[in-house]
Design a protein around this motif. Sequence first.
Motif, PDB file in Angstrom:
ATOM      1  N   VAL A 116       0.872  -1.172   0.000  1.00  0.00           N
ATOM      2  CA  VAL A 116       0.000   0.000   0.000  1.00  0.00           C
ATOM      3  C   VAL A 116       0.913   1.227   0.000  1.00  0.00           C
ATOM      4  CG1 VAL A 116      -1.775   1.306   1.231  1.00  0.00           C
ATOM      5  CG2 VAL A 116      -1.787  -1.213   1.277  1.00  0.00           C
ATOM      6  N   VAL A 117       0.847   2.020  -1.059  1.00  0.00           N
ATOM      7  CA  VAL A 117       1.709   3.186  -1.216  1.00  0.00           C
ATOM      8  C   VAL A 117       0.841   4.432  -1.310  1.00  0.00           C
ATOM      9  CG1 VAL A 117       3.523   4.283  -2.586  1.00  0.00           C
ATOM     10  CG2 VAL A 117       3.410   1.772  -2.435  1.00  0.00           C
ATOM     11  N   ALA A 118       1.133   5.427  -0.481  1.00  0.00           N
ATOM     12  CA  ALA A 118       0.375   6.678  -0.483  1.00  0.00           C
ATOM     13  C   ALA A 118       1.264   7.824  -0.940  1.00  0.00           C
ATOM     14  CB  ALA A 118      -0.178   6.971   0.904  1.00  0.00           C
ATOM     15  N   ASP A 119       0.747   8.631  -1.852  1.00  0.00           N
ATOM     16  CA  ASP A 119       1.405   9.879  -2.247  1.00  0.00           C
ATOM     17  C   ASP A 119       0.689  10.995  -1.509  1.00  0.00           C
ATOM     18  OD1 ASP A 119       2.411  12.173  -3.437  1.00  0.00           O
ATOM     19  OD2 ASP A 119       2.441  11.310  -5.453  1.00  0.00           O
ATOM     20  N   ALA A 120       1.385  11.594  -0.542  1.00  0.00           N
ATOM     21  CA  ALA A 120       0.737  12.523   0.381  1.00  0.00           C
ATOM     22  C   ALA A 120       0.370  13.857  -0.260  1.00  0.00           C
ATOM     23  CB  ALA A 120       1.644  12.764   1.588  1.00  0.00           C
ATOM     24  N   CYS A 121       1.080  14.255  -1.298  1.00  0.00           N
ATOM     25  CA  CYS A 121       0.783  15.502  -2.015  1.00  0.00           C
ATOM     26  C   CYS A 121       0.848  15.165  -3.499  1.00  0.00           C
ATOM     27  CB  CYS A 121       1.771  16.596  -1.649  1.00  0.00           C
ATOM     28  SG  CYS A 121       1.824  16.999   0.118  1.00  0.00           S
ATOM     29  N   ALA A 122      -0.237  14.618  -4.026  1.00  0.00           N
ATOM     30  CA  ALA A 122      -0.201  13.920  -5.306  1.00  0.00           C
ATOM     31  C   ALA A 122      -0.101  14.834  -6.526  1.00  0.00           C
ATOM     32  CB  ALA A 122      -1.435  13.027  -5.432  1.00  0.00           C
ATOM     33  N   GLY A 123      -0.594  16.081  -6.424  1.00  0.00           N
ATOM     34  CA  GLY A 123      -0.561  16.959  -7.588  1.00  0.00           C
ATOM     35  C   GLY A 123       0.830  17.476  -7.879  1.00  0.00           C
ATOM     36  N   PRO A 124       1.154  17.723  -9.152  1.00  0.00           N
ATOM     37  CA  PRO A 124       0.316  17.580 -10.349  1.00  0.00           C
ATOM     38  C   PRO A 124       0.349  16.204 -10.999  1.00  0.00           C
ATOM     39  CG  PRO A 124       2.363  18.648 -10.947  1.00  0.00           C
ATOM     40  CD  PRO A 124       2.425  18.423  -9.454  1.00  0.00           C
ATOM     41  N   GLY A 125       0.999  15.229 -10.359  1.00  0.00           N
ATOM     42  CA  GLY A 125       0.890  13.859 -10.840  1.00  0.00           C
ATOM     43  C   GLY A 125       2.137  13.254 -11.446  1.00  0.00           C
ATOM     44  N   GLY A 126       3.248  13.991 -11.481  1.00  0.00           N
ATOM     45  CA  GLY A 126       4.467  13.455 -12.070  1.00  0.00           C
ATOM     46  C   GLY A 126       5.028  12.276 -11.297  1.00  0.00           C
ATOM     47  N   LYS A 127       5.275  12.463 -10.024  1.00  0.00           N
ATOM     48  CA  LYS A 127       5.823  11.377  -9.199  1.00  0.00           C
ATOM     49  C   LYS A 127       4.778  10.287  -8.969  1.00  0.00           C
ATOM     50  CE  LYS A 127       8.855  14.652  -6.849  1.00  0.00           C
ATOM     51  NZ  LYS A 127       8.208  15.851  -7.457  1.00  0.00           N
ATOM     52  N   LEU A 128       3.526  10.688  -8.818  1.00  0.00           N
ATOM     53  CA  LEU A 128       2.439   9.720  -8.630  1.00  0.00           C
ATOM     54  C   LEU A 128       2.392   8.745  -9.802  1.00  0.00           C
ATOM     55  CD1 LEU A 128      -0.209   8.896  -7.044  1.00  0.00           C
ATOM     56  CD2 LEU A 128      -1.403  10.453  -8.621  1.00  0.00           C
ATOM     57  N   SER A 129       2.427   9.261 -11.009  1.00  0.00           N
ATOM     58  CA  SER A 129       2.339   8.395 -12.189  1.00  0.00           C
ATOM     59  C   SER A 129       3.582   7.526 -12.327  1.00  0.00           C
ATOM     60  CB  SER A 129       2.139   9.239 -13.455  1.00  0.00           C
ATOM     61  OG  SER A 129       3.190  10.177 -13.621  1.00  0.00           O
ATOM     62  N   HIS A 130       4.745   8.033 -11.907  1.00  0.00           N
ATOM     63  CA  HIS A 130       5.956   7.220 -11.989  1.00  0.00           C
ATOM     64  C   HIS A 130       5.910   6.061 -10.997  1.00  0.00           C
ATOM     65  CE1 HIS A 130      10.637   7.054 -12.166  1.00  0.00           C
ATOM     66  NE2 HIS A 130      10.075   6.208 -12.989  1.00  0.00           N
ATOM     67  N   VAL A 131       5.434   6.325  -9.783  1.00  0.00           N
ATOM     68  CA  VAL A 131       5.289   5.256  -8.792  1.00  0.00           C
ATOM     69  C   VAL A 131       4.316   4.204  -9.317  1.00  0.00           C
ATOM     70  CG1 VAL A 131       4.430   4.712  -6.472  1.00  0.00           C
ATOM     71  CG2 VAL A 131       5.909   6.705  -6.822  1.00  0.00           C
ATOM     72  N   TYR A 132       3.255   4.653  -9.959  1.00  0.00           N
ATOM     73  CA  TYR A 132       2.278   3.732 -10.556  1.00  0.00           C
ATOM     74  C   TYR A 132       2.957   2.810 -11.562  1.00  0.00           C
ATOM     75  CZ  TYR A 132      -2.128   2.325 -12.837  1.00  0.00           C
ATOM     76  OH  TYR A 132      -3.187   1.611 -13.346  1.00  0.00           O
ATOM     77  N   GLU A 133       3.779   3.392 -12.426  1.00  0.00           N
ATOM     78  CA  GLU A 133       4.456   2.603 -13.455  1.00  0.00           C
ATOM     79  C   GLU A 133       5.482   1.647 -12.843  1.00  0.00           C
ATOM     80  OE1 GLU A 133       5.982   5.484 -16.248  1.00  0.00           O
ATOM     81  OE2 GLU A 133       4.035   6.483 -16.294  1.00  0.00           O
ATOM     82  N   LEU A 134       6.220   2.123 -11.842  1.00  0.00           N
ATOM     83  CA  LEU A 134       7.212   1.257 -11.202  1.00  0.00           C
ATOM     84  C   LEU A 134       6.533   0.114 -10.447  1.00  0.00           C
ATOM     85  CD1 LEU A 134       9.685   3.988  -9.853  1.00  0.00           C
ATOM     86  CD2 LEU A 134      10.076   2.420 -11.757  1.00  0.00           C
ATOM     87  N   GLY A 135       5.323   0.378  -9.956  1.00  0.00           N
ATOM     88  CA  GLY A 135       4.565  -0.658  -9.274  1.00  0.00           C
ATOM     89  C   GLY A 135       3.902  -1.647 -10.205  1.00  0.00           C
ATOM     90  N   LYS A 136       3.896  -1.345 -11.508  1.00  0.00           N
ATOM     91  CA  LYS A 136       3.378  -2.253 -12.543  1.00  0.00           C
ATOM     92  C   LYS A 136       1.948  -2.721 -12.247  1.00  0.00           C
ATOM     93  CE  LYS A 136       8.033  -3.840 -13.645  1.00  0.00           C
ATOM     94  NZ  LYS A 136       8.976  -4.996 -13.736  1.00  0.00           N
ATOM     95  N   GLU A 137       1.177  -1.803 -11.646  1.00  0.00           N
ATOM     96  CA  GLU A 137      -0.229  -2.053 -11.339  1.00  0.00           C
ATOM     97  C   GLU A 137      -0.420  -3.209 -10.357  1.00  0.00           C
ATOM     98  OE1 GLU A 137      -2.004  -2.346 -15.334  1.00  0.00           O
ATOM     99  OE2 GLU A 137      -2.738  -0.304 -15.016  1.00  0.00           O
ATOM    100  N   LYS A 138       0.631  -3.506  -9.599  1.00  0.00           N
ATOM    101  CA  LYS A 138       0.564  -4.585  -8.600  1.00  0.00           C
ATOM    102  C   LYS A 138       0.646  -4.035  -7.180  1.00  0.00           C
ATOM    103  CE  LYS A 138       2.506  -8.037 -11.736  1.00  0.00           C
ATOM    104  NZ  LYS A 138       3.615  -9.012 -11.967  1.00  0.00           N
TER     105      LYS A 138
END
Length: 454
Positions: free
Chosen positions: A263-285
């Motif tokens: 379970v990974v939380a992005d505490a300040c998600a906007g504008p989405g650059g790091k959020l989307s990278h974590v998503y990709e590194l997590g490979k939707e798992k």
Amino acid sequence: MSLSLARELAYDAFVAVMEQRKKPEKVLAEMYVQNDAKLKRLDRNFIKEIVYGSLRWNAKLYWILQNTSKRDLEKSSPEIRAALICGTYQIYYMDRVPDRAAVNESVEYIRKKGQHNACTFVNGILRQIARRAEYFAKPDKVAKPREYLALQFSHPQWLVDRWYKRFRFERMEGMLSANNQPPPVTVRINALKTPVENAASLQDDLLREEKMKSDRRPLRSALHLDHSPDTGTEGFFGRGFYTIQDEASQLIGYLVAPGEGQVVADACAGPGGKLSHVYELGKEKIQLIAVEKDQDQYNRARDTMHRLGHEKVEWVFEDFLTWNPDNKPDKILLDAPCTGLGVLRRHPEGKWQKKHDIVAPLAEQQWKMIQHALEILKPGGELIYSVCSFESEETEDHLQRLKDQFSDKIEVVSPLPRLPDYYKKYVTREHLFAVYAGNQDDMDGFGAFIIRKK
């Protein structure tokens, strides 16, 4: 002589940024939407160059103007100052712009704003500057080094004084000079659409279909583009094949290192650059939670994720300091609100909109967020803290404070094993990831560390 729409919009944008403290990228985006059919790509590039260049060199341009004029420019209208500063920028820094056009259209801008009485004044000042007939002595480099640096490199005196306490004169020259250079157009490949090992095929497609040249970086997910991309819906950007993100910012995702089932939380998600990278590194798992309290940033993050095709996200529109999840996260990425003094080349308006007292209250806010993150983090979980700043109060001071107050409850995790070998040089002995302005890789300034909760 008529006034071109491009110059009028550039001068209006400069007024909005300097007088109304708006963000230039937001002002320009609104202007482009309103005048879309009338503006070509060259017009947009011309406008951006005038606005951002005038912001970068504002202090030096103003000093030249004030030494040329017998009037106190502070008593002039915002439009007159904009015409003079933007006009002077074109004369000094835009070689392809004829001086005559810069002078005459600046005068026409004032005329169109209904300030006819000032046309002769603006015309006289800019013509005198165009002759480059005057030389104004700068502060002595040896006797007054800080004053010299502030003027020569167009930075506010308070910021130069602050950095001068930490860095040598020669280092300062490099840092300040780098802040005045336009940043490279760095993008991150969407690894879920184009695996990084297939980046060459995406480069070929960009060149063939969009005439976009690109260079690989030591970071496999990163490319440098030779110019700003078309961000319309039909291009590779609009179809989510990549997103614009600096290398230093991309490295934060590698520090998070999301693992399957976490379970990974992005505490300040906007504008989405790091959020989307974590998503990709997590490979939707992974279970990814995006927390954001600012409406604009929240919307931008959702738009970014949607454009990239990243839909498996739990969205929380709430202040992180009040967020108490039932399921404690394994990892929290705290990309905290900060001074942004590490990204002044990307946001030159920050030099003039930020004040000397900005650091302390933001550092205190960051500390509260760090403590809250530790409270809601799962035992054995990790806090990955990052800021686009290299100010000590926002980086190493927090790390030291954690060691002093929570030594028996936390351990500092070295970023070294998580970074590609090339970037390990940016990790200090105290396990702080520290990137300063003017670095050899032309990255934004960043600071980050990793804390594990025992």
